[in-house]
Motif scaffolding. Structure first.
Motif, PDB file in Angstrom:
ATOM      1  N   VAL A  56      -4.266  -9.175 -12.430  1.00 44.61           N
ATOM      2  CA  VAL A  56      -5.168  -8.084 -12.810  1.00 44.61           C
ATOM      3  C   VAL A  56      -4.333  -6.821 -12.987  1.00 44.61           C
ATOM      4  N   PRO A  57      -4.707  -5.955 -13.936  1.00 45.33           N
ATOM      5  CA  PRO A  57      -3.941  -4.719 -14.102  1.00 45.33           C
ATOM      6  C   PRO A  57      -4.136  -3.796 -12.902  1.00 45.33           C
ATOM      7  N   MET A  58      -3.059  -3.204 -12.435  1.00 42.25           N
ATOM      8  CA  MET A  58      -3.152  -2.283 -11.300  1.00 42.25           C
ATOM      9  C   MET A  58      -2.193  -1.132 -11.517  1.00 42.25           C
ATOM     10  N   SER A  59      -2.501   0.002 -10.944  1.00 41.04           N
ATOM     11  CA  SER A  59      -1.629   1.168 -11.066  1.00 41.04           C
ATOM     12  C   SER A  59      -0.444   1.043 -10.108  1.00 41.04           C
ATOM     13  N   TYR A  60       0.722   1.455 -10.550  1.00 42.73           N
ATOM     14  CA  TYR A  60       1.880   1.499  -9.642  1.00 42.73           C
ATOM     15  C   TYR A  60       1.708   2.582  -8.585  1.00 42.73           C
ATOM     16  N   ALA A  61       0.720   3.467  -8.776  1.00 43.04           N
ATOM     17  CA  ALA A  61       0.449   4.509  -7.766  1.00 43.04           C
ATOM     18  C   ALA A  61      -0.543   4.022  -6.707  1.00 43.04           C
ATOM     19  N   MET A  62      -1.003   2.768  -6.826  1.00 42.17           N
ATOM     20  CA  MET A  62      -2.039   2.254  -5.913  1.00 42.17           C
ATOM     21  C   MET A  62      -1.605   2.418  -4.447  1.00 42.17           C
ATOM     22  N   SER A  63      -2.497   3.016  -3.638  1.00 40.67           N
ATOM     23  CA  SER A  63      -2.067   3.429  -2.296  1.00 40.67           C
ATOM     24  C   SER A  63      -1.624   2.266  -1.394  1.00 40.67           C
ATOM     25  N   ALA A  64      -2.197   1.084  -1.535  1.00 42.68           N
ATOM     26  CA  ALA A  64      -1.771  -0.050  -0.687  1.00 42.68           C
ATOM     27  C   ALA A  64      -0.274  -0.314  -0.842  1.00 42.68           C
ATOM     28  N   LEU A  65       0.242  -0.108  -2.043  1.00 44.59           N
ATOM     29  CA  LEU A  65       1.649  -0.419  -2.312  1.00 44.59           C
ATOM     30  C   LEU A  65       2.584   0.562  -1.613  1.00 44.59           C
ATOM     31  N   HIS A  66       2.141   1.799  -1.433  1.00 41.51           N
ATOM     32  CA  HIS A  66       3.042   2.831  -0.906  1.00 41.51           C
ATOM     33  C   HIS A  66       2.965   2.958   0.610  1.00 41.51           C
ATOM     34  N   TYR A  67       1.752   2.885   1.164  1.00 46.71           N
ATOM     35  CA  TYR A  67       1.614   3.177   2.594  1.00 46.71           C
ATOM     36  C   TYR A  67       1.069   2.006   3.397  1.00 46.71           C
ATOM     37  N   GLY A  68       0.960   0.866   2.770  1.00 47.71           N
ATOM     38  CA  GLY A  68       0.592  -0.344   3.521  1.00 47.71           C
ATOM     39  C   GLY A  68      -0.818  -0.346   4.070  1.00 47.71           C
ATOM     40  N   GLN A  69      -1.740   0.361   3.397  1.00 48.46           N
ATOM     41  CA  GLN A  69      -3.144   0.236   3.849  1.00 48.46           C
ATOM     42  C   GLN A  69      -3.660  -1.083   3.262  1.00 48.46           C
ATOM     43  N   ALA A  70      -3.299  -2.143   3.947  1.00 45.78           N
ATOM     44  CA  ALA A  70      -3.578  -3.504   3.455  1.00 45.78           C
ATOM     45  C   ALA A  70      -3.654  -4.433   4.657  1.00 45.78           C
ATOM     46  N   ILE A  71      -4.688  -5.257   4.687  1.00 46.30           N
ATOM     47  CA  ILE A  71      -4.847  -6.223   5.786  1.00 46.30           C
ATOM     48  C   ILE A  71      -5.206  -7.586   5.187  1.00 46.30           C
ATOM     49  N   PHE A  72      -5.048  -8.635   6.000  1.00 46.65           N
ATOM     50  CA  PHE A  72      -5.371  -9.955   5.456  1.00 46.65           C
ATOM     51  C   PHE A  72      -5.813 -10.894   6.560  1.00 46.65           C
TER      52      PHE A  72
END
Ligand SMILES: Cc1ncc(COP(=O)(O)O)c(C=O)c1O
Length: 355
Positions: A56-72
């Motif tokens: 899926v298209p995503m922005s390189y500025a997407m916050s999960a990529l920079h500050y790890g606001q990501a869970i699984f």
């Protein structure tokens, strides 16, 4: 539960399942036909879709990529001999996911979205669930911050996604693990007790160093004193010492594993003595010297029960009893497999049927 009609479903025109032997694929590399996506914006959960698995298209500025606001999360579906598909303890994963969401300042995922999305997705991809004795469909739900913004703050938008992949055995052989006394996985007050993406990225370098020394994994020790054992890789740690099953007590540096919970429930059901407490490195060295360690193993969704055949500590190496002699972990492994594959009665009510 969300109604089927609430999810916009776009089915694949060409199933890829025939391109693989689902009973024989490497872990985590071959994804099933469909994925589920729920979108969060303006303070509420909105669009729910199932689409063919795709980029899926995503922005390189997407916050999960920079500050790890990501869970699984990680859980598994199993197919019985009669072809019935069931998921192992998914509500436990749902609850843990939301514990992670709270700690990472993310919105909680409603149960009807988590479970409704999961069941609809599985119904479409039943053919991807392996039939082999040790095979399962690995299910990866995850929640990511999707704001296109570089400021350090909680995102206003999120995506909750579920993808799945057929899985066989995670470790093909019993493993050797190295007690890590320099690097740290988790500290008191940190995020070790949740499944935050950053916990895993930070573990890779120390694990690589251990692998260069001939080990498969590290055993993490407490960040304050490096003298107590915590976890190993993506597994909780267990020992049979004398006649007791001993495992580190849960804390804010240890993940509350669902396999751990299940193994301890079986041990208690079988009348074994279970000790959830601190385990020091010194205790393991002493117990090994006296020949009291009967078994050591890691427990987790991906690896299931992974026998530990040897433990390294600094320049020393402790060889542990042969796997064939290990009564408890072999019985647990067989019992869990039996329950999951529908061969043994599910007395604890752990299996959630996909109807
Ligand atoms: C750090 C860590 N510990 C333990 C586990 C085992 O937990 P579970 O049995 O729920 O898979 C996992 C895997 O989820 C993990 O990532």
């Amino acid at each position: 539960m969300i109604a089927n009609a609430d999810i916009k479903i776009e089915k694949t025109a060409h199933s890829r399942v025939g391109e693989y032997d689902v009973n024989n694929v490497p872990f985590g590399k071959c994804f099933s036909d469909h994925m589920f996506i729920a979108e969060y914006a303006d303070g509420k959960w909105g669009k729910l879709t199932i689409t063919p698995y795709r980029d899926v298209p995503m922005s390189y500025a997407m916050s999960a990529l920079h500050y790890g606001q990501a869970i699984f999360e990680g859980m598994k579906a199993y197919k019985s001999e009669s072809g019935e598909v069931s998921v192992f303890r998914p509500i436990d994963n749902f609850n843990r996911m939301n514990k992670s969401a709270i700690r990472m300042a993310m919105p909680e995922v409603p149960e009807e979205i988590f479970m409704g999305g999961l069941l609809e997705l599985l119904k479409l991809d039943l053919a991807w669930v392996p039939t082999s004795e040790t095979g399962s469909l690995y299910i990866r739900p995850f929640l990511i911050a999707t704001d296109e913004a570089i400021g350090v703050k909680p995102s206003d938008t999120y995506k909750f996604v579920i993808i799945t992949c057929p899985a066989g055995k995670y470790y093909s052989e019993p493993i050797k693990v190295l007690i890590e006394t320099n690097y740290i996985r988790a500290v008191q007050g940190g995020v070790g007790f949740v499944k935050a993406a950053g916990n895993y990225g930070r573990s890779l370098y120390p694990t690589k160093l251990a692998q260069q020394k001939g080990y498969q994994q590290v055993i993490w020790t407490d960040g304050a004193t490096h003298s107590y054992l915590e976890e190993s890789g993506t597994m909780n740690l267990m020992f049979v010492i004398g006649n007791s099953v001993v495992t580190p007590a849960l804390s804010d540096t240890i993940l509350d594993g669902i396999t751990r919970r299940s193994v301890l429930a079986l041990a208690r059901d079988w009348g074994m003595n279970v000790e959830e407490r601190k385990i020091s490195i010194q205790e393991i060295l002493d117990a090994h010297a006296k020949g009291e360690i009967k078994e050591a193993f890691g427990v987790g969704t991906a690896a299931t029960i992974a026998p530990i055949i040897g433990i390294g500590y600094k320049e020393d190496y402790m060889e542990l009893p042969p796997v064939a002699e290990r009564k408890f972990s072999n019985k647990v492994d067989e019992t869990l497999r039996g329950i999951r594959k529908g061969k043994l009665e599910d007395k604890m009510g752990w299996m959630y049927k996909v109807k």
